[in-house]
Design a protein around this motif. Structure first.
Motif, mmCIF file in Angstrom:
data_model
loop_
_atom_site.group_PDB
_atom_site.id
_atom_site.type_symbol
_atom_site.label_atom_id
_atom_site.label_comp_id
_atom_site.label_asym_id
_atom_site.label_seq_id
_atom_site.Cartn_x
_atom_site.Cartn_y
_atom_site.Cartn_z
ATOM 1 N N SER A 8 -5.783 10.562 1.266
ATOM 2 C CA SER A 8 -6.542 10.626 0.017
ATOM 3 C C SER A 8 -5.576 10.937 -1.109
ATOM 4 O O SER A 8 -4.374 11.168 -0.894
ATOM 5 N N GLU B 267 -5.165 13.580 -2.611
ATOM 6 C CA GLU B 267 -4.564 14.907 -2.459
ATOM 7 C C GLU B 267 -3.225 14.873 -1.734
ATOM 8 O O GLU B 267 -2.446 15.829 -1.841
ATOM 9 N N ASP B 268 -2.927 13.800 -1.017
ATOM 10 C CA ASP B 268 -1.634 13.689 -0.334
ATOM 11 C C ASP B 268 -0.467 13.640 -1.315
ATOM 12 O O ASP B 268 0.683 13.845 -0.922
ATOM 13 N N SER C 246 -16.013 12.847 5.196
ATOM 14 C CA SER C 246 -16.556 12.212 3.991
ATOM 15 C C SER C 246 -16.218 10.732 3.918
ATOM 16 O O SER C 246 -16.763 10.004 3.091
ATOM 17 N N ASN C 247 -15.313 10.273 4.788
ATOM 18 C CA ASN C 247 -14.938 8.857 4.784
ATOM 19 C C ASN C 247 -16.065 7.985 5.317
ATOM 20 O O ASN C 247 -16.876 8.410 6.143
ATOM 21 N N LYS D 250 -13.222 18.212 6.147
ATOM 22 C CA LYS D 250 -14.150 17.754 5.101
ATOM 23 C C LYS D 250 -13.774 16.349 4.638
ATOM 24 O O LYS D 250 -14.641 15.485 4.461
ATOM 25 N N ARG D 251 -12.486 16.116 4.435
ATOM 26 C CA ARG D 251 -12.032 14.810 3.966
ATOM 27 C C ARG D 251 -12.364 13.722 4.974
ATOM 28 O O ARG D 251 -12.891 12.664 4.620
ATOM 29 N N GLN E 90 -13.017 6.123 0.918
ATOM 30 C CA GLN E 90 -12.167 7.262 1.247
ATOM 31 C C GLN E 90 -12.630 8.519 0.508
ATOM 32 O O GLN E 90 -12.850 8.479 -0.700
ATOM 33 N N HIS E 91 -12.755 9.624 1.220
ATOM 34 C CA HIS E 91 -12.965 10.952 0.650
ATOM 35 C C HIS E 91 -14.026 10.962 -0.447
ATOM 36 O O HIS E 91 -15.209 10.902 -0.149
ATOM 37 N N GLU E 92 -13.635 10.981 -1.721
ATOM 38 C CA GLU E 92 -14.595 11.131 -2.805
ATOM 39 C C GLU E 92 -14.916 9.829 -3.531
ATOM 40 O O GLU E 92 -15.593 9.854 -4.566
ATOM 41 N N PHE F 64 -10.085 21.601 4.735
ATOM 42 C CA PHE F 64 -10.042 20.443 3.848
ATOM 43 C C PHE F 64 -9.901 19.141 4.634
ATOM 44 O O PHE F 64 -10.590 18.155 4.352
ATOM 45 N N ASP G 125 -8.448 7.825 -4.456
ATOM 46 C CA ASP G 125 -9.068 7.560 -3.168
ATOM 47 C C ASP G 125 -9.514 6.109 -3.202
ATOM 48 O O ASP G 125 -10.233 5.696 -4.134
#
Length: 296
Positions: free
Chosen positions: A55, A57-58, A202-203, A198-199, A81-83, A195, A77
């Motif tokens: 995501s 955040e990486d 959420s995918n 959660k990530r 992906q994620h959000e 995290f 993202d």
């Protein structure tokens, strides 16, 4: 169009970095935007694309440093992906579809200037697609720990597990039985484990399977990319366990691209050696801009 969203409490963003949502005609994309802490962006912006299970955040560890060179840097993202939401349609997660997303995002982020493109792992194959489709003129393209075609080695086994397990058991089963034991054994701090779970959950399950299938069967398009007229960089970790370093070095040779090996890093140099990675990207981008302006 952009709108601001709040930062999750378990993440601490560096100064100059904030969460955003990019609104486009094909949907909204979650993003992290980095700007210089002082002054205004004077150099061309950059768009960073994460890997299959990654995501935006990486890229947190490199965003501030990259922006301090005088540019706006956006990590996203991808769809599903994620959000960033994604549909339950496997056709939405082909390289062609995802590459088109990058074209749309590039024009939303930088409608009047060239944009540097960086793709990590699976994201590198997506970045390559966006360059080859020819719809957008990019300032440069960096393949970060990404290879010429289908993934090999231990990470191929991980993609095969996703394709095999998710349709029958779901994403949470994949986390509990395959991924969580690895991160716990590696000593990852509890808040990061939280995290990561959660990530992953959420995918889009459909998207994860479709992208895993894509990375397992990706064709070698190195010859096509070599025909594109833009600066190319192959940037990889010394101990990459995705595509072997020698394969990535050979790809760089075929592309007539610069190849930079990050000492001590494995498959995620932006996480494992952020300052070295950011320095390599900044130097490459600045040189690409200088060459481009000299030819105008």
């Amino acid at each position: 169009m952009w709108s601001h969203v709040s930062t999750p409490r378990f993440l601490t963003l560096p100064p100059g970095v904030r969460q955003q949502r990019i609104h486009t005609a094909i949907g909204d994309f979650a993003a992290l935007e980095a700007l210089p802490v002082s002054g205004v962006p004077e150099r061309w912006p950059a768009l960073l694309i994460p890997g299959l299970t990654g995501s935006k955040e990486d890229f947190i560890a490199v965003l501030q440093t990259l922006a301090q060179s005088g540019r706006r840097v956006v990590a996203i993202d991808m769809r599903g992906q994620h959000e960033t939401p994604g549909p339950d349609d496997p056709a939405a997660y082909t390289f062609a579809a995802l590459g088109n997303d990058i074209d749309v995002l590039a024009h939303a982020i930088a409608p009047r200037e060239p944009l540097h493109l960086v793709g990590h792992s699976f994201g590198g194959l997506v970045a390559r697609e966006a360059v080859i489709d020819g719809r957008t003129k990019f300032a440069s393209c960096t393949l970060l720990s990404s290879g010429p075609g289908a993934i090999v080695g231990p990470r191929r086994q991980a993609a095969e597990t996703m394709v095999r397990e998710i349709p029958d058991h779901g994403v949470e089963y994949l986390w509990t039985n395959h991924l969580e034991p690895k991160v716990v054994t590696a000593g990852v701090p509890d808040q990061i484990v939280t995290f990561l779970r959660k990530r992953l959950l959420s995918n889009s399950a459909v998207g994860m399977v479709a992208m895993a299938q894509a990375i397992l069967s990706a064709p070698d398009r190195t010859a096509e990319l070599a025909q594109m007229t833009l600066p190319l960089l192959v940037l990889l970790g010394e101990h990459d366990d995705g595509w072997p370093p020698q394969d990535q070095a050979e790809m760089a040779r075929r592309l007539s691209a610069e190849c930079v090996v990050v000492p001590g890093a494995a498959h995620s140099p932006a996480v494992e050696a952020p300052e070295t990675t950011a320095a390599a990207l900044t130097r490459f981008w600045n040189a690409a801009e200088t060459r481009s302006r000299l030819t105008l």
